[in-house]
Design a protein around this motif. Structure first.
Motif, PDB file in Angstrom:
ATOM      1  N   UNK A 115     -37.156  -1.588  33.595  1.00 19.87           N
ATOM      2  CA  UNK A 115     -38.309  -1.471  34.473  1.00 19.87           C
ATOM      3  C   UNK A 115     -38.619   0.014  34.628  1.00 19.87           C
ATOM      4  N   UNK A 116     -39.667   0.321  35.381  1.00 19.04           N
ATOM      5  CA  UNK A 116     -39.914   1.728  35.735  1.00 19.04           C
ATOM      6  C   UNK A 116     -39.810   1.863  37.243  1.00 19.04           C
ATOM      7  N   UNK A 117     -38.950   2.761  37.691  1.00 20.55           N
ATOM      8  CA  UNK A 117     -38.853   3.054  39.124  1.00 20.55           C
ATOM      9  C   UNK A 117     -39.610   4.332  39.433  1.00 20.55           C
ATOM     10  N   UNK A 118     -40.427   4.280  40.483  1.00 22.11           N
ATOM     11  CA  UNK A 118     -41.072   5.473  41.010  1.00 22.11           C
ATOM     12  C   UNK A 118     -40.312   5.806  42.288  1.00 22.11           C
ATOM     13  N   UNK A 119     -39.591   6.914  42.274  1.00 25.46           N
ATOM     14  CA  UNK A 119     -38.684   7.187  43.386  1.00 25.46           C
ATOM     15  C   UNK A 119     -39.313   8.116  44.427  1.00 25.46           C
ATOM     16  N   UNK A 120     -39.189   7.703  45.675  1.00 21.90           N
ATOM     17  CA  UNK A 120     -39.691   8.529  46.782  1.00 21.90           C
ATOM     18  C   UNK A 120     -38.621   9.555  47.137  1.00 21.90           C
ATOM     19  N   UNK A 121     -39.058  10.727  47.590  1.00 20.07           N
ATOM     20  CA  UNK A 121     -38.047  11.732  47.923  1.00 20.07           C
ATOM     21  C   UNK A 121     -37.751  11.788  49.422  1.00 20.07           C
ATOM     22  N   UNK A 122     -38.222  10.783  50.163  1.00 16.88           N
ATOM     23  CA  UNK A 122     -37.907  10.719  51.591  1.00 16.88           C
ATOM     24  C   UNK A 122     -37.705   9.266  51.987  1.00 16.88           C
ATOM     25  N   UNK A 123     -37.233   9.035  53.205  1.00 19.18           N
ATOM     26  CA  UNK A 123     -37.045   7.653  53.660  1.00 19.18           C
ATOM     27  C   UNK A 123     -38.345   7.183  54.319  1.00 19.18           C
ATOM     28  N   UNK A 124     -38.525   5.865  54.441  1.00 19.78           N
ATOM     29  CA  UNK A 124     -39.749   5.380  55.095  1.00 19.78           C
ATOM     30  C   UNK A 124     -39.901   5.913  56.520  1.00 19.78           C
ATOM     31  N   UNK A 125     -38.802   6.008  57.245  1.00 18.14           N
ATOM     32  CA  UNK A 125     -38.912   6.459  58.639  1.00 18.14           C
ATOM     33  C   UNK A 125     -39.286   7.941  58.704  1.00 18.14           C
ATOM     34  N   UNK A 126     -38.670   8.766  57.846  1.00 19.43           N
ATOM     35  CA  UNK A 126     -39.033  10.190  57.910  1.00 19.43           C
ATOM     36  C   UNK A 126     -40.470  10.394  57.432  1.00 19.43           C
ATOM     37  N   UNK A 127     -40.908   9.592  56.461  1.00 13.27           N
ATOM     38  CA  UNK A 127     -42.295   9.698  55.987  1.00 13.27           C
ATOM     39  C   UNK A 127     -43.254   9.303  57.106  1.00 13.27           C
ATOM     40  N   UNK A 128     -42.893   8.257  57.835  1.00 14.02           N
ATOM     41  CA  UNK A 128     -43.744   7.775  58.918  1.00 14.02           C
ATOM     42  C   UNK A 128     -43.841   8.815  60.039  1.00 14.02           C
ATOM     43  N   UNK A 129     -42.707   9.406  60.348  1.00 17.10           N
ATOM     44  CA  UNK A 129     -42.700  10.411  61.416  1.00 17.10           C
ATOM     45  C   UNK A 129     -43.506  11.644  61.004  1.00 17.10           C
TER      46      UNK A 129
END
Ligand code: GLU
Length: 377
Positions: free
Chosen positions: A259-273
């Motif tokens: 598959x192809x993974x697109x990786x985020x460099x932060x967590x959902x909570x830190x991104x939301x904050x």
């Protein structure tokens, strides 16, 4: 890094199912064997302790066949909306049946673009999703095609799934498609094309690799999948494109790691904050007493009891600035009550909310996940 990792570590997982996987284009029938195999996978994920959200397409594909609307011609908008209305009820029924057979409860949620853009509706949809997931329910989501005209439409379920992932602060989204992932070139035209296992940044080179390849049943091509990947990465959610056409697609993905993974460099909570701290314009101010300032420092939610004063005019879901009694800026947050109601419950105990307002929304005026503070981010 193994490509299994983001999938297994995700506490909250969104699975996007494309029309071509689920619906037989010729007959308009839902592919029962395939759906049952998917349901097995969902149960396995659930038993691993993962919260699963399904974003499914297929309403139009099912409905147009029931209504005998030709599959060769492009449907007019009202026809498409009629097909979606007829198809959606059947689609939901199929999911409900196969998951009930495995002891899982299903909830149907139909969203429009507004639900992710209007802050009050966004907060409502997010709260409902959280509540359903905490109750162990599998939300099955589609766009509300029947009422959504082009100007209020997300348009394709790849992006809808990304918006859902963002709204739910999901850790991972898997877009099941009729292709194994993102290739260096279009594999249908170029036999030398190679599958890219991991993308950490959406560079112009990566974007050039998506040339709109898609199937005839669904709406999204590779370009919309990359748009979805961008939304996800900004929201701190990892996203994968994986082949969905074989039985047990999730198990397959884990086994083959293809598959192809697109990786985020932060967590959902830190991104939301960060999103709350940055982009959103505050509509008012809450002045906090010392106890509330301390609670804030400890990363706790903000209760009405700690509110000394409420300034400005704002709606539920709007951002407000937080200040101490000396007017020092402490942070920002999304308020669960509008200005009028916030004034009424300021300084009061949460168990008094219902008698004051006539309804009990929630105990916190700002939930800790909806807070951005100077110190903690
Ligand atoms: N919402 C549409 C449907 O259920 C599909 C949109 C898409 O596949 O992107 O038929």
């Amino acid at each position: 890094m193994t490509t299994k990792f983001p999938l297994l570590k995700a506490k909250r997982l969104v699975l996007k199912i494309g029309s071509s996987l689920l619906v037989n284009e010729k007959t308009g029938q839902v592919k029962n064997t395939w759906l049952n195999a998917l349901a097995d996978d969902i149960l396995t994920a659930y038993e691993r302790g993962q919260q699963v959200i399904i974003v499914t397409s297929g309403a139009v594909a099912v409905g147009r066949k029931v209504l005998n609307l030709s599959t060769d011609k492009k449907l007019l908008l009202p026809q498409k909306q009629a097909a979606a209305a007829v198809g959606q009820i059947r689609l939901a029924h199929y999911y409900q049946e196969v998951l009930a057979e495995r002891g899982l409860n299903v909830a149907q949620i139909l969203l429009t673009l507004d639900d992710s853009e209007n802050r009050k509706r966004y907060l409502n949809a997010r709260n409902t999703l959280n509540t359903l997931l905490d109750l162990g329910v599998i939300p099955v989501i589609n766009e509300n095609d029947t009422v959504a005209t082009s100007e209020i439409k997300v348009g394709d379920n790849d992006r809808l799934a990304a918006r859902v992932a963002q709204m739910a602060s999901a850790d991972a989204l898997v877009i099941f498609s009729d292709i194994k992932g993102l290739y260096t070139a279009n594999p249908r035209k170029d036999p030398a094309a190679k599958l890219i296992p991991v993308v950490e940044k959406l560079t112009p080179e990566i974007e050039a690799m998506a040339d709109g390849a898609g199937s005839s049943v669904g709406t999204g091509g590779m370009a919309t999948k990359l748009m979805a990947a961008r939304l996800c990465m900004e929201a701190g959610c990892d996203m994968a494109i994986a082949l969905g056409s074989e039985l047990h697609p999730l198990t397959r993905m884990l086994k083959t790691e293809e598959c192809t993974w697109f990786l985020a460099d932060k967590t959902p909570i830190s991104a939301r904050k960060a999103w709350i701290g940055g982009a959103i314009k505050p509509r008012g101010t809450l002045v906090l007493d010392q106890g509330a300032v301390k609670a804030l420092d400890q990363g706790k939610s903000l209760l009405p009891a700690g509110i000394k004063a409420v300034k400005g005019s704002f709606e539920r879901g709007d951002a407000v600035t937080l200040e101490d009694e000396n007017g020092c800026f402490l942070g920002k947050g999304l308020t669960a009550y509008n200005a009028h109601d916030a004034k009424a419950i300021a300084g009061k105990h949460s168990n008094e909310i219902e008698s004051i307002l006539g309804y009990h929304g929630q105990d916190e005026i700002i939930h800790r996940d909806d807070l951005f503070t100077e110190k903690r981010g």
